[in-house]
Design an enzyme around this catalytic site. Structure first.
Site, short mmCIF file in Angstrom:
data_model
loop_
_atom_site.label_atom_id
_atom_site.label_comp_id
_atom_site.label_asym_id
_atom_site.label_seq_id
_atom_site.Cartn_x
_atom_site.Cartn_y
_atom_site.Cartn_z
N GLY A 46 9.24 5.15 -10.90
CA GLY A 46 7.91 4.23 -10.37
C GLY A 46 6.81 4.00 -11.34
O GLY A 46 6.43 3.10 -11.42
N ASP A 101 3.30 6.50 -10.15
CA ASP A 101 2.85 5.40 -9.78
C ASP A 101 1.92 5.41 -8.22
O ASP A 101 0.95 4.85 -8.21
CB ASP A 101 4.01 4.40 -9.32
CG ASP A 101 5.05 5.21 -8.55
OD1 ASP A 101 4.95 6.55 -8.24
OD2 ASP A 101 6.09 4.58 -8.08
N ASP A 104 1.77 9.38 -2.13
CA ASP A 104 1.90 9.03 -0.41
C ASP A 104 1.75 10.27 0.30
O ASP A 104 0.22 10.78 0.75
CB ASP A 104 3.36 8.39 -0.18
CG ASP A 104 3.43 7.71 1.29
OD1 ASP A 104 2.63 7.80 1.82
OD2 ASP A 104 4.55 7.58 1.50
N LYS A 132 -2.45 6.61 -1.29
CA LYS A 132 -2.71 6.48 0.27
C LYS A 132 -3.09 7.71 0.97
O LYS A 132 -2.36 8.62 1.29
CB LYS A 132 -1.20 6.31 0.72
CG LYS A 132 -0.38 5.02 0.44
CD LYS A 132 0.88 4.92 1.13
CE LYS A 132 1.77 3.56 0.82
NZ LYS A 132 3.13 3.45 1.10
N VAL A 154 4.48 -0.62 -0.32
CA VAL A 154 4.08 -1.74 -1.42
C VAL A 154 5.28 -1.83 -2.33
O VAL A 154 5.76 -0.78 -2.57
CB VAL A 154 2.83 -1.27 -2.03
CG1 VAL A 154 1.50 -1.64 -1.09
CG2 VAL A 154 2.62 0.02 -2.64
N ASP A 160 9.50 0.23 -5.88
CA ASP A 160 10.73 -0.47 -5.46
C ASP A 160 10.68 -0.63 -4.07
O ASP A 160 10.30 0.25 -3.33
CB ASP A 160 11.99 0.30 -6.18
CG ASP A 160 12.20 1.34 -5.49
OD1 ASP A 160 11.50 2.30 -5.46
OD2 ASP A 160 13.35 1.75 -4.80
N ARG A 166 11.07 -3.52 -8.79
CA ARG A 166 10.09 -2.79 -10.14
C ARG A 166 9.85 -3.50 -11.07
O ARG A 166 8.71 -3.42 -11.56
CB ARG A 166 11.02 -1.58 -10.40
CG ARG A 166 11.29 -0.62 -9.56
CD ARG A 166 11.85 0.52 -10.32
NE ARG A 166 12.91 1.62 -9.54
CZ ARG A 166 12.10 2.35 -8.87
NH1 ARG A 166 10.84 2.66 -8.83
NH2 ARG A 166 12.88 3.53 -8.29
#
Ligand code: IMP
Ligand code: MG
Length: 175
Positions: A46, A101, A104, A132, A154, A160, A166
């Site tokens: 990512g 990236d 979460d 997030k 997202v 992805d 990507r």
């Protein structure tokens, strides 16, 4: 708008906005690591696009390497096993910067950090383009954050949906 797989996505953060923010993150890192010898560890897949743009704007000598996280279920006594693939550098006494990236739940980054700390680096800092906070709940410090975003899915700019998206230069969110 973009159709990725069977879902519709709308533009969320444009390429221009991403570029501007990434450049200012690089300026901050350049200032903070001047006189040091940082090693950027980029977490694949990512972070590839973010890291490319970020590292181009780092104006001090720096090294970089790519790592990948493999998690699999071990035996009952070992629980889930986490392995870092591609880590060939000696991290002892190094100033390590982990680049990802998105954070979460933070589980992935926590595992990477624990593994990296075993190698006794001088310092470990975290750079994430996206955070997030809803799922994450501040379990550890994320030292450099590009954008704090709501709990939407997202895609684009390295992230992805089911393997696709990507390569998109803007960031999209689920419609
Ligand atoms: P975490 O372990 O829950 O922090 O999430 C880690 C990984 O989940 C990230 O590195 C991404 O690969 C993936 N991920 C989390 N949220 C998203 C999203 O909104 N879009 C795409 N991938 C995501
Ligand atoms: Mg990732």
């Amino acid at each position: 708008m973009a159709k990725i797989g069977n879902r519709e996505f709308v533009t969320f953060i444009t390429s221009r906005e991403l570029q501007m923010r990434v450049k200012s993150m690089a300026e901050e890192l350049t200032a903070d690591y001047r006189g040091k010898d940082p090693l950027f560890l980029i977490i694949l897949n990512g972070a590839f696009m973010f890291a490319t743009d970020l590292l181009k704007e780092i104006k001090i000598p720096a090294r970089l390497s790519f790592i990948k996280v493999a998690s699999y279920r071990g035996t009952e006594s070992t629980g889930e096993i986490c392995e870092l693939i591609g880590l060939s550098e000696n991290l002892k006494d190094k100033d390590v910067i982990l680049v990802d990236d998105i954070i979460d739940t933070g589980l992935t980054m926590k595992k990477v950090m624990d593994k990296v700390r075993e190698e006794k680096p001088a310092s470990v800092k975290i750079v994430s383009l996206l955070l997030k906070p809803d799922a994450f709940g501040n379990q550890f410090d994320v030292d450099y954050v590009g954008f704090t975003i709501p709990n939407d899915f997202v895609v684009g700019y390295g992230l992805d949906y089911d393997g696709y998206g990507r390569n998109l230069k803007d960031l999209y969110k689920l419609k």
